[in-house]
Design an enzyme around this catalytic site. Structure first.
Site, PDB file in Angstrom:
ATOM      1  N   ASP A   1       0.855  -1.176   0.000  1.00 16.12           N
ATOM      2  CA  ASP A   1       0.000   0.000   0.000  1.00 16.12           C
ATOM      3  C   ASP A   1       0.902   1.240   0.000  1.00 16.12           C
ATOM      4  OD1 ASP A   1      -2.415   1.602   0.497  1.00 16.12           O
ATOM      5  OD2 ASP A   1      -1.638   1.814   2.527  1.00 16.12           O
TER       6      ASP A   1
ATOM      7  N   ASP B   1      -0.315   5.273   0.730  1.00 16.81           N
ATOM      8  CA  ASP B   1      -0.613   6.286   1.749  1.00 16.81           C
ATOM      9  C   ASP B   1      -0.699   5.664   3.137  1.00 16.81           C
ATOM     10  OD1 ASP B   1      -0.770   7.890  -0.435  1.00 16.81           O
ATOM     11  OD2 ASP B   1      -2.890   8.356  -0.257  1.00 16.81           O
TER      12      ASP B   1
ATOM     13  N   ASP C   1      -2.017  -0.737   5.850  1.00 16.05           N
ATOM     14  CA  ASP C   1      -2.431  -0.171   7.133  1.00 16.05           C
ATOM     15  C   ASP C   1      -3.940  -0.019   7.300  1.00 16.05           C
ATOM     16  OD1 ASP C   1      -2.731   1.964   5.253  1.00 16.05           O
ATOM     17  OD2 ASP C   1      -2.575   3.421   6.886  1.00 16.05           O
TER      18      ASP C   1
END
Length: 261
Positions: free
Chosen positions: A9, A11, A198
Site C-alpha cells: 500500500d 498512503d 495499514d
C-alpha cells in the site's frame, strides 16, 4: 531475481500519511534494489499518480495495482485514457435516490482545488488524482443505517464500497488481493510474497501473502486480528508509515539474503 515479490500500500504505509514522503524507507528500498526484489505498488491512487512514482522508485518494469484493485497499470505502461468504468460508476451514483446520494461526496463532486484540500496533495498531483478510470473515492456523510441502504442500492448494479485509510471507494468489485493473486500467478518460478498495508482495504492482501505486515496507523482505527497473526506469519509494526515499513521489510527479508542491518 530474488524469489520474492513485495506488494505495498502507499498512503500511510510506504508514504507518510501527511507528507507523502518515502524518505524513512530508503534503507529498505535499497535492500530491495540490491537483491532484485520487484516492488508492486498497490494503492487507491490512479494510474496517472502511480506511473511517475513507480518510475521514481525505480520499478517501471513492474506492474502496479491502481484504484484499490479496480485496475492494473502494466509494466512500462503510461496512464490510459479509457474512463468507461468510471463514467458508468458516476452515472449509477447519480441515478440513486437523492436522499441516499446526498450522503456520499466523491471526487466527481469536487473541483481539483477541493480534491487537493481533502487529500493534502499539491494542485498538480490532485489533478492526477482526479484522472480516474475505474473507481470513485469519497467521504460518507450519513449514518450506518443509510450506508447499508446505499450499499444495497449499489449492489443492484454490481458496485461495492470499501473503506481505505482515507476514503470510502466505489468500484465494480476487484480488490488489491485479487490483483495480487493475478500478478503473482504470472511470476515464474512462484515467488514468496510479502504484503504491507495499514487499512481495511489491505486486509485480504496481507492475509493472502506468505508474510504480511500491518503498518501502525495513527490516523484510523486499528485493524482487528488477521488470519496468520497468531502464528506469526502476519506481524504489526510499532512504528507508523514509512519508518514502520522500513523496519519490517529489513527484518523480514534480511535473514533470507544474509544481510546485516
Amino acid at each position: 531475481m530474488s524469489g520474492f515479490l513485495v506488494f505495498t500500500d502507499l498512503d500511510g504505509t510506504l508514504l507518510d500519511h501527511s507528507t507523502y514522503s518515502y524518505a524513512a524507507a530508503r534503507d529498505a528500498l535499497r535492500l530491495l534494489h540490491h537483491h532484485g526484489v520487484p516492488l508492486v505498488l498497490a494503492s487507491s491512487k490512479t494510474a496517472a499518480e502511480i506511473a511517475p512514482l513507480r518510475a521514481e522508485l525505480g520499478y517501471p518494469h513492474v506492474p502496479a495495482i491502481v484504484e484499490n484493485g479496480a485496475g492494473i497499470l502494466e509494466a512500462h505502461a503510461k496512464a490510459g485514457e479509457d474512463r468507461g468504468d468510471y463514467l458508468e460508476i458516476i452515472a449509477i451514483l447519480n441515478a440513486l435516490p437523492g436522499r441516499i446520494r446526498a450522503c456520499f461526496e466523491g471526487f466527481s463532486d469536487w473541483s481539483v482545488g477541493e480534491i487537493a484540500r481533502h487529500t493534502g496533495l499539491p494542485a498538480e498531483e490532485a489533478a492526477r488524482a482526479a484522472a480516474r478510470q475505474f473507481s470513485e473515492p469519497g467521504i460518507w456523510l450519513g449514518s450506518d443505517e443509510e450506508l447499508a441502504a446505499f450499499e444495497a442500492e449499489l449492489a443492484k448494479y454490481g458496485l461495492r464500497g470499501r473503506r481505505g485509510g482515507r476514503f470510502y471507494t466505489l468500484s465494480f468489485g476487484a480488490t488489491k488481493a485479487s490483483r495480487m493473486a493475478e500478478i503473482t500467478a504470472r511470476a515464474r518460478p512462484a515467488p514468496i510474497t510479502l504484503a504491507l498495508g495499514d487499512a481495511p482495504n489491505d486486509r485480504e492482501m496481507i492475509e493472502m501473502a506468505d508474510y504480511g505486515v500491518i503498518i501502525k496507523n495513527d490516523h484510523g482505527a486499528e485493524l482487528p486480528a488477521l488470519d496468520g497473526e497468531a502464528q506469526g506469519r502476519v506481524i504489526r509494526t510499532d512504528l507508523s508509515g514509512p519508518a514502520g515499513w522500513n523496519r519490517a521489510v529489513i527484518d523480514i527479508l534480511s535473514p533470507h539474503f544474509g544481510a546485516k542491518t
